[in-house]
Scaffold this active site. Sequence first.
Site, mmCIF file in Angstrom:
data_model
loop_
_atom_site.group_PDB
_atom_site.id
_atom_site.type_symbol
_atom_site.label_atom_id
_atom_site.label_comp_id
_atom_site.label_asym_id
_atom_site.label_seq_id
_atom_site.Cartn_x
_atom_site.Cartn_y
_atom_site.Cartn_z
ATOM 1 N N VAL A 48 -25.290 52.704 21.585
ATOM 2 C CA VAL A 48 -26.109 51.580 21.137
ATOM 3 C C VAL A 48 -26.105 51.498 19.612
ATOM 4 O O VAL A 48 -26.009 50.415 19.035
ATOM 5 C CB VAL A 48 -27.556 51.684 21.683
ATOM 6 C CG1 VAL A 48 -28.455 50.640 21.029
ATOM 7 C CG2 VAL A 48 -27.567 51.501 23.198
ATOM 8 N N CYS A 82 -25.659 56.928 25.858
ATOM 9 C CA CYS A 82 -25.916 55.524 25.511
ATOM 10 C C CYS A 82 -26.567 55.401 24.143
ATOM 11 O O CYS A 82 -26.420 54.396 23.471
ATOM 12 C CB CYS A 82 -26.728 54.830 26.587
ATOM 13 S SG CYS A 82 -28.228 55.654 27.083
#
Lengths: 504, 513
Positions: free
Chosen positions: B156, B152
């Site tokens: 992001v 992630c």
Amino acid sequence: MSESYENDGQAHEQYITEVLAQYPEKFAKRRKKHLAVAKAVEAAPEAPVGEEGPLLTECDVKSNIKSIPGVMTIRGCAYAGSKGVVWGPVKDMVHISHGPVGCGQYSWSQRRNYYVGTTGVDAFGTMQITSDFQEKDIVFGGDKKLDKVIDEIEQMFPLNGGISVQSECPIGLIGDDIEAVSRRKGKEIGKTIVPVRCEGFRGVSQSLGHHIANDAIRDWVLDKSAEADWEAGPYDVNIVGDYNIGGDAWASRRLLEEMGLRICGNWSGDATLAEMERAPKAKLNLIHCYRSMNYICRHMEEKYGIPWMEYNFFGPSQIAASLRKIAKHFGPEIEAKAEEVIAKYKPLVDGILEKYGPRLKGKKVMLYVGGLRPRHVMTAYEDLGMEIAGTGYEFAHNDDYQRTGHYAKPGTLIYDDVTGYELEKFVEKIRPDLVGSGIKEKYPVQKMGIPFRQMHSWDYSGPYHGYDGFAIFARDMDLAINNPVWDLFDAPWTDGGELLAAAE
Amino acid sequence: MPQSAEKILDHGPLFREPEYQEMFARKKACDGAASFDATALQGEYTKGWEYREKNFAREALVINPAKACQPLGAVFAAAGFEKTMSFVHGSQGCAAYFRSHLSRHFKEPCTAVSSSMTEDAAVFGGLNNMIDGLANCYSLYQPKMIAVSTTCMAEVIGDDLHGFIGNAKAKGSVPEDFDVPFAHTPSFVGSHIDGYDNSIRGILEHFWKDSPTVAGSSETINIVPGFDGFCVGNNRELARILGLMGVSYTFIGDAADQFDTPSDGEYRMYDGGTTIDELKAAKGAKATVALQHWNSRKTLDYAASVGQETASFHYPLGIRATDELLMKVSALSGKAIPEALRLERGRLVDAMADSQAYLHGKRYAIFGDPDFVQAMARFILETGGEPVHCLSTNGGKEWAEDMQKLFDGSPFGKDCKAHEHKDLWHLRSLLFTEPVDFVVGNSHGKYLERDTKTPLIRLTFPIFDRHHHHRFPVIGYQGGLRVLTTLLDKMFDKLDAETNISGETDISFDLTR
């Protein structure tokens, strides 16, 4: 108890050269600084003997530096260091894995921090509590969700003693203000809420996560110590850096109580928030895992004037030395009791050594663990007559490698942040009788026909601390090494791996 | 003194010794936690309907979910291809977690490298990590292919995998023609089954995108197994079935050998798996069949987009689900279903008939990935059981609708309900308020077993606390026999445990059942 031995330093130097040859040049240079062979030091007879005994070798390598991309480092992240190690075991708090679902899922119940409590009612250790971020939380921020998560925790788990917010990677990247939410909600619900900035991308390993977690204790827990309900006594100590893996802290606590000390707080295995809050009322901090909790000990020394002392409860030599060292701090009465404790357990120790010593004597061990055990368990093996051929840390710092010199014998292979490739090659070359490392290393090593014990989780066994633990430790090493399965690897119709020619 | 060299006590018995029990009591007396009374009261409260309603009203908090995140699925998917190294782009802790998680289930090595991104990469992006990482991975581990997925963190900050890999190739990290398929696998979208899907689709696109091969130019059928903790037993079983039928097939990823290497003195970092040549040729297949629909939606879309016929199943377990798979494969391949398989089917039916009295009317809760829950519920209905609570954290609304259709199709389904996007804390409330005889799921269900005393039957990933189950198939007729036996064993063990006190309950302690 152990005999003096030396490893083949020259061969080990050769192995280092060989593994480095496989790297692209730039990275061979970088990895070279993390690999070494322990060199004997000529201790001057008048040199002062340090807390951990005389310095035997110099084991200095570069450490606590970023891992090289693409090499299969065994290290984890700051979240693992905070939620997984320091905070997770505090049993009456609800620890929110704040962010996407994975981090909490993979670390769920895996550290084996034993505790007494009714899970889901007054204890929450073996639960996976997460804010389970979705795309909208990334886009719009997760503070509102955190607010609601805290309300729902209060609904579901009203007996919780407090809450911690364990940040996963996205939190720091999307600019959430978990401190503001924690402060506001803490007031609202009248409980401690600790925001921890342990996003996985911070630092180079679990280590920074430990430090951040320690700082969070300093800033969000110890400030309440003045109100703690605890009448201080003269023999109050904190056990710091014992996570009660397989019940380690209990096997340790028993010995300390037997020698007349009172345990004020246990950090953080089987801990409650209240036990942590009152810690500054203790007279001495006893630290087992120096790497993960030295920060808070230094802080308590500075702020509250509490001295701290390292100790080692692995194996009878270190246990006895540690009990004496601790007792000395409290004076003759406790010292006499410590001697009684050592004497009481001597028959147990003798029995274990008599039973397992002959089966384990001279067996070579390679270790690769976290930040403490690669040195701390060495003497426990040596107590059983075993020899350490190589050792290394995932996330140690300089001071750990210096301390290692008090344990490692000359010629010991030292590897910092070892890569999957290096460890496999070193094990293949040295072919020790036992490797002690983690779950990711276990199966490759066993496939080579070499016995293995997980030395993070005690391979689902334990405790290994204290005298009760040493019995289990010795038994486990024996059952790993002397199991008959290792003799079954070769099919009888093959010769050294080559199929024999078909019968004529 | 509890411990002695003669009889060394493990942690279980050791801590039940009085020395420890007294110490626990001393500690409890001053630990500042909730009192025994408060705990007992609240513990009772959590068992009731009022608590259940509050529990089901949760909107943000997730407690004990039965799902993992996308890149885990990608690492599993990559393990199905020959000499392929998983490359997880982002924070390094994730790779350590995926490896540990899969190793704990399979009791096998699991490899993956990470690009080890830290704060500076968070600011400047992970391009250099990709360049160095691919170079190191290539020279140390000598893979034939490197399959890239993301954590992630990389998602992001928006790292561009396509551009990064091109850049790394230009810098000579790996040869220009070296295969580096990739997939974006954000952990804040979907679950591990979507990561599997994205990864497989990414690998197919990599090899098929610019290939002149025409779909349908061969008689082969592609099989996409889905994320399956029982892949070791299942893939081999399916291969056997397809072999019996004489069907030409290609597994699009087969991790059976990778997660089941022998112990003979050699550590095989890579073993088995679909080869690159097979992957390339797979574009010419006439059809792509997914064994787990919810695991393979994007992959199936892509296969359809290149002109292949597609079909999907929900983990073909039990009689009718296996029938359907065989008939579909037969229709697609033009190969008849051989007599040997009809006999196998008959043997499973025979076994079910022999034991039907013991399973008829039994009530179950089932949790896990959506395809597994669907499969298990269907099989339980075939035994005359009632899959009362069917729960999937990563199953959605469409899945729940499918489940309702399944329930509606059987008289045993009338009291059954599917719970999508729910977790094991919800299930705890369901089990307390509407008890069942058994829970079917994975090792995480052991906490439900402890709290509610409902026996747990472990039949899906992850299984950490029982060994080797995944080495046996659960799909097909042979797999059905194993599932049937597993259910029966638990049921008979329970029956014996309830009737084994001499002179008290042993009236019904029957020798023959």
